[in-house]
Design a protein around this motif. Structure first.
Motif, PDB file in Angstrom:
ATOM      1  N   GLN A  39      15.992  93.703 145.447  1.00 43.12           N
ATOM      2  CA  GLN A  39      15.586  93.298 144.099  1.00 43.12           C
ATOM      3  C   GLN A  39      15.748  91.792 143.916  1.00 43.12           C
ATOM      4  OE1 GLN A  39      14.059  95.276 141.893  1.00 43.12           O
ATOM      5  NE2 GLN A  39      13.736  93.420 140.709  1.00 43.12           N
ATOM      6  N   GLU A  40      16.811  91.196 144.477  1.00 40.82           N
ATOM      7  CA  GLU A  40      16.996  89.748 144.419  1.00 40.82           C
ATOM      8  C   GLU A  40      15.858  89.026 145.132  1.00 40.82           C
ATOM      9  OE1 GLU A  40      20.782  88.477 145.869  1.00 40.82           O
ATOM     10  OE2 GLU A  40      21.871  89.776 144.481  1.00 40.82           O
ATOM     11  N   GLN A  41      15.437  89.537 146.302  1.00 35.20           N
ATOM     12  CA  GLN A  41      14.330  88.925 147.032  1.00 35.20           C
ATOM     13  C   GLN A  41      13.039  89.023 146.248  1.00 35.20           C
ATOM     14  OE1 GLN A  41      14.539  91.095 150.724  1.00 35.20           O
ATOM     15  NE2 GLN A  41      16.000  89.661 151.638  1.00 35.20           N
ATOM     16  N   ILE A  42      12.805  90.150 145.597  1.00 35.83           N
ATOM     17  CA  ILE A  42      11.605  90.321 144.775  1.00 35.83           C
ATOM     18  C   ILE A  42      11.635  89.357 143.601  1.00 35.83           C
ATOM     19  CG2 ILE A  42      10.440  91.914 143.192  1.00 35.83           C
ATOM     20  CD1 ILE A  42      11.254  94.166 145.157  1.00 35.83           C
ATOM     21  N   ASP A  43      12.781  89.244 142.938  1.00 32.83           N
ATOM     22  CA  ASP A  43      12.905  88.326 141.803  1.00 32.83           C
ATOM     23  C   ASP A  43      12.681  86.878 142.222  1.00 32.83           C
ATOM     24  OD1 ASP A  43      13.443  90.493 140.175  1.00 32.83           O
ATOM     25  OD2 ASP A  43      15.628  90.185 140.200  1.00 32.83           O
ATOM     26  N   GLU A  44      13.201  86.503 143.400  1.00 32.55           N
ATOM     27  CA  GLU A  44      13.014  85.146 143.910  1.00 32.55           C
ATOM     28  C   GLU A  44      11.542  84.870 144.211  1.00 32.55           C
ATOM     29  OE1 GLU A  44      14.260  82.665 147.874  1.00 32.55           O
ATOM     30  OE2 GLU A  44      15.756  84.012 146.999  1.00 32.55           O
ATOM     31  N   ALA A  45      10.845  85.835 144.800  1.00 31.05           N
ATOM     32  CA  ALA A  45       9.420  85.666 145.097  1.00 31.05           C
ATOM     33  C   ALA A  45       8.605  85.549 143.805  1.00 31.05           C
ATOM     34  CB  ALA A  45       8.913  86.828 145.938  1.00 31.05           C
ATOM     35  N   ILE A  46       8.930  86.354 142.811  1.00 33.43           N
ATOM     36  CA  ILE A  46       8.229  86.275 141.525  1.00 33.43           C
ATOM     37  C   ILE A  46       8.485  84.927 140.872  1.00 33.43           C
ATOM     38  CG2 ILE A  46       8.211  87.203 139.173  1.00 33.43           C
ATOM     39  CD1 ILE A  46       8.646  89.981 140.429  1.00 33.43           C
ATOM     40  N   HIS A  47       9.720  84.441 140.935  1.00 30.55           N
ATOM     41  CA  HIS A  47      10.041  83.129 140.357  1.00 30.55           C
ATOM     42  C   HIS A  47       9.256  82.021 141.055  1.00 30.55           C
ATOM     43  CE1 HIS A  47      12.390  79.956 138.497  1.00 30.55           C
ATOM     44  NE2 HIS A  47      12.585  79.443 139.697  1.00 30.55           N
ATOM     45  N   HIS A  48       9.166  82.112 142.378  1.00 33.11           N
ATOM     46  CA  HIS A  48       8.434  81.100 143.142  1.00 33.11           C
ATOM     47  C   HIS A  48       6.946  81.112 142.785  1.00 33.11           C
ATOM     48  CE1 HIS A  48       7.525  78.356 146.373  1.00 33.11           C
ATOM     49  NE2 HIS A  48       6.616  79.194 146.835  1.00 33.11           N
ATOM     50  N   ILE A  49       6.378  82.290 142.580  1.00 30.65           N
ATOM     51  CA  ILE A  49       4.960  82.398 142.226  1.00 30.65           C
ATOM     52  C   ILE A  49       4.708  81.883 140.804  1.00 30.65           C
ATOM     53  CG2 ILE A  49       3.109  84.059 141.729  1.00 30.65           C
ATOM     54  CD1 ILE A  49       4.221  85.727 144.088  1.00 30.65           C
ATOM     55  N   GLU A  50       5.608  82.225 139.878  1.00 35.10           N
ATOM     56  CA  GLU A  50       5.413  81.847 138.483  1.00 35.10           C
ATOM     57  C   GLU A  50       5.765  80.391 138.201  1.00 35.10           C
ATOM     58  OE1 GLU A  50       7.745  84.644 136.299  1.00 35.10           O
ATOM     59  OE2 GLU A  50       6.210  86.208 136.445  1.00 35.10           O
ATOM     60  N   ASN A  51       6.560  79.752 139.055  1.00 36.04           N
ATOM     61  CA  ASN A  51       6.999  78.370 138.836  1.00 36.04           C
ATOM     62  C   ASN A  51       6.660  77.495 140.041  1.00 36.04           C
ATOM     63  OD1 ASN A  51       8.302  78.910 136.297  1.00 36.04           O
ATOM     64  ND2 ASN A  51       9.832  80.015 137.481  1.00 36.04           N
ATOM     65  N   PRO A  52       5.400  77.116 140.193  1.00 33.20           N
ATOM     66  CA  PRO A  52       5.039  76.276 141.331  1.00 33.20           C
ATOM     67  C   PRO A  52       5.599  74.858 141.172  1.00 33.20           C
ATOM     68  CG  PRO A  52       3.176  76.514 139.859  1.00 33.20           C
ATOM     69  CD  PRO A  52       4.266  77.399 139.343  1.00 33.20           C
ATOM     70  N   GLY A  53       5.570  74.104 142.249  1.00 35.07           N
ATOM     71  CA  GLY A  53       6.069  72.744 142.233  1.00 35.07           C
ATOM     72  C   GLY A  53       5.161  71.813 141.439  1.00 35.07           C
ATOM     73  N   VAL A  54       5.605  70.575 141.278  1.00 38.59           N
ATOM     74  CA  VAL A  54       4.865  69.587 140.496  1.00 38.59           C
ATOM     75  C   VAL A  54       3.482  69.355 141.095  1.00 38.59           C
ATOM     76  CG1 VAL A  54       4.857  67.170 139.759  1.00 38.59           C
ATOM     77  CG2 VAL A  54       6.973  68.469 139.726  1.00 38.59           C
ATOM     78  N   ALA A  55       3.408  69.197 142.400  1.00 38.45           N
ATOM     79  CA  ALA A  55       2.117  68.922 143.040  1.00 38.45           C
ATOM     80  C   ALA A  55       1.148  70.091 142.831  1.00 38.45           C
ATOM     81  CB  ALA A  55       2.310  68.640 144.527  1.00 38.45           C
ATOM     82  N   GLU A  56       1.640  71.310 142.943  1.00 39.67           N
ATOM     83  CA  GLU A  56       0.771  72.482 142.749  1.00 39.67           C
ATOM     84  C   GLU A  56       0.267  72.560 141.311  1.00 39.67           C
ATOM     85  OE1 GLU A  56      -0.432  74.651 144.936  1.00 39.67           O
ATOM     86  OE2 GLU A  56       0.546  73.553 146.549  1.00 39.67           O
ATOM     87  N   ARG A  57       1.135  72.271 140.359  1.00 43.43           N
ATOM     88  CA  ARG A  57       0.702  72.297 138.949  1.00 43.43           C
ATOM     89  C   ARG A  57      -0.312  71.200 138.673  1.00 43.43           C
ATOM     90  NH1 ARG A  57       6.482  72.983 137.331  1.00 43.43           N
ATOM     91  NH2 ARG A  57       6.380  70.761 136.962  1.00 43.43           N
ATOM     92  N   LEU A  58      -0.088  70.013 139.236  1.00 45.99           N
ATOM     93  CA  LEU A  58      -1.018  68.899 138.999  1.00 45.99           C
ATOM     94  C   LEU A  58      -2.368  69.143 139.669  1.00 45.99           C
ATOM     95  CD1 LEU A  58       1.285  65.757 139.287  1.00 45.99           C
ATOM     96  CD2 LEU A  58       0.234  66.691 137.233  1.00 45.99           C
ATOM     97  N   LYS A  59      -2.377  69.815 140.816  1.00 42.43           N
ATOM     98  CA  LYS A  59      -3.653  70.084 141.503  1.00 42.43           C
ATOM     99  C   LYS A  59      -4.557  70.979 140.669  1.00 42.43           C
ATOM    100  CE  LYS A  59      -2.827  71.840 145.499  1.00 42.43           C
ATOM    101  NZ  LYS A  59      -2.522  72.283 146.846  1.00 42.43           N
ATOM    102  N   LYS A  60      -3.996  71.757 139.759  1.00 45.27           N
ATOM    103  CA  LYS A  60      -4.786  72.675 138.943  1.00 45.27           C
ATOM    104  C   LYS A  60      -4.975  72.171 137.509  1.00 45.27           C
ATOM    105  CE  LYS A  60      -3.138  76.515 141.669  1.00 45.27           C
ATOM    106  NZ  LYS A  60      -2.297  77.692 141.719  1.00 45.27           N
TER     107      LYS A  60
END
Length: 97
Positions: A39-60
């Protein structure tokens, strides 16, 4: 026969103590720990998908200037990573002889 660590009552073939309802089965404890880790691994993956880095947010971003800055940041980080990997490989080869 398993002795409950909380109340000291001996229980036969049970996961929980019949007196105080404390978990006493080692198999059940391991099963619950594995489920918690998954469950911790799933939560971490969901957090990573929902909160991309600055460069990823700026690219979109809808603004073209911000998109350009995002792509530049993304490219710079990729180039720095490639250079770092190359240096690590070169140092490993020199150390290996």
């Amino acid at each position: 026969m398993i002795k409950c660590p909380t109340c000291g009552i001996f229980n036969t073939n049970r996961d929980y103590c019949e007196n105080c309802n404390t978990l006493i089965s080692n198999d059940k404890k391991i099963e619950l720990k594995i489920a918690a880790i998954k469950q911790e691994q799933i939560d971490e993956a969901i957090h990573h998908i929902e909160n991309p880095g600055v460069a990823e947010r700026l690219k979109k971003h809808p603004n073209a200037l911000y998109r350009t800055v995002g792509w530049i940041l993304y490219s710079v980080s990729a180039v720095v990573s490639i250079i770092g990997a190359g240096l690590a490989w070169a140092i490993a080869m020199v150390a290996a002889g």
